[in-house]
Write an enzyme that holds these catalytic residues in place. Sequence first.
Site, PDB file in Angstrom:
ATOM      1  N   CYS A  97       0.853  -1.279  -0.071  1.00  0.00           N
ATOM      2  CA  CYS A  97      -0.143   0.014   0.045  1.00  0.00           C
ATOM      3  C   CYS A  97       0.899   1.245   0.051  1.00  0.00           C
ATOM      4  O   CYS A  97       1.527   1.600   1.147  1.00  0.00           O
ATOM      5  CB  CYS A  97      -0.990   0.000   1.118  1.00  0.00           C
ATOM      6  SG  CYS A  97      -1.947   1.304   1.328  1.00  0.00           S
ATOM      7  N   CYS A 103      -0.452   4.104   2.224  1.00  0.00           N
ATOM      8  CA  CYS A 103      -0.310   3.889   3.686  1.00  0.00           C
ATOM      9  C   CYS A 103       1.211   4.094   4.078  1.00  0.00           C
ATOM     10  O   CYS A 103       1.481   4.799   5.156  1.00  0.00           O
ATOM     11  CB  CYS A 103      -0.552   2.433   4.119  1.00  0.00           C
ATOM     12  SG  CYS A 103      -2.065   1.662   3.543  1.00  0.00           S
ATOM     13  N   ASP A 104       2.083   3.613   3.293  1.00  0.00           N
ATOM     14  CA  ASP A 104       3.575   3.638   3.534  1.00  0.00           C
ATOM     15  C   ASP A 104       4.475   4.537   2.975  1.00  0.00           C
ATOM     16  O   ASP A 104       5.522   4.531   3.064  1.00  0.00           O
ATOM     17  CB  ASP A 104       3.966   2.224   3.352  1.00  0.00           C
ATOM     18  CG  ASP A 104       3.258   1.173   4.486  1.00  0.00           C
ATOM     19  OD1 ASP A 104       2.704   1.759   5.600  1.00  0.00           O
ATOM     20  OD2 ASP A 104       3.061  -0.014   3.992  1.00  0.00           O
TER      21      ASP A 104
END
Length: 312
Positions: free
Chosen positions: A131, A134-135
Site C-alpha cells: 500500500c 499507507c507507507d
Amino acid sequence: MENVIIIGGGTAGLSAAVYTARAQLTPVVFRGDQPGGQITLTDSLENYPGFPDGISGFGLYQALEQQAVRFGAKVISDTVQAVEFTNHPFTVVARENEYKARAVIIASGSNPRTLNVPGEKEYVGKGVSYCATCDGFFYRGKSVVVVGGGDSALDEGLFLTRFASRVTIIHRRDRLRANPHLQQRAFENEKVEFIWDTVVEEVLGDDKVKGVRLKNVKSEELSEFPTDGVFVFVGHIPNTSIFEGIIDMDDRKTIITDKRQQTNIAGVFAAGDVQDPIYRQAITSAGTGAIAAMEAEKFIASLEGKSYPGKL
Ligand code: NAP
C-alpha cells in the site's frame, strides 16, 4: 431476522447498502477488518464519475457509508466467519453474534496477491508493503522498487515519486499491462525507471530491507539490486474462503454470478471484486452493488408474495 445482510463494507457493499436502505429493507453491513476496502488504499480516484478534480479513496468510502446510514443501513464493525445457505432464512455467523437473513449480498472484496518469495513475509512492515498510500511517506528521499506491470503498479509507483528519490518498476515482461495514459505518465516521470523481463527471487536485508535478488527471465542472469523498500502490486485474490464448497467459483476462486449478480443459491448475490476478475473498478463495484441490491429487494418481495415495501 434481517431482510438483507451485506458481507463487506467497500464500494460494492456500501452501494448495495444505499440501495437496499432506500428500499426500506434496513440492511445490515458487516464492514470487517478493513472498513472501506480497497479504495481506502488509493490516494486519489480520478476516474470515478462526478468528481472532476478526483476524490480521495477514504473520502469516497466515508461519503458512501454516511449515505447508507442516512437511509437506515446498520453498519457493524465485525467480520463474518461462516455462512449457512442450505436452509432459508440464511445464517450468517460473525465473530460476536449469529444472524438470520432473507437475502445475502456477498461483497467481501479481494486482498493483494503476494510474491511468495523468501524474505517477503519476514520484511512486511520493515520495507515490504502492499500500500503506497499507507507507507509511501516513510520513503521520503529513499529509493524503492515496485513489482508489477498493471494499473496498480504504475498508479502507486507514480504516487511514490512524491516521496521517494527513485522508483524502479520491475516487470516480468517487456510490455506493460497498464493503460496507455498511466504508461505515458510513468515514462515521462524522471524519477521512474524500469527493469524489464525480470522477477524478484528474494527480498534481502538485515533488520530492514536492503535490496532484492533479481532474475532476468530471458537471460536467466541473477543480480542484486539495492533498495529501501519493496512495493508489491501483482494483482489480487478474492476473499472467498468462507464460501468454498457453498458458492460456485471459477478456478481463480472468483464467485460466479449471472447478469443479475445472482450466485448459484437463490437469494444470495455477489458484487464487486469478489465476483469480478476483469474490471475491478470502483465504479463497476458500485454498479454491481446496486444491481445486487435491486435483485435482493425483488427476491424478498417474491418471498412475501407481494411487492415491497410492505409488512415483513
Ligand atoms: P493486474 O491488472 O492483474 O496486474 C498485475 C500485474 O502484476 C501484471 O503486470 C502481472 O504481470 C504482474 N504479476 C502477476 N503476478 C506476478 C508475479 N507472481 N510476479 C511478478 N509479476 C506478477 O492487477 P492490478 O494492477 O492490481 O489491477 C487490477 C484491476 O484494477 C485492473 O482491472 C485495473 O485496471 C484496475 N485498476 C485501475 C486503476 C486505475 O484506473 N487508475 C488503478 C489500479 C487498478 P503480467 O502483465 O505479465 O501478467
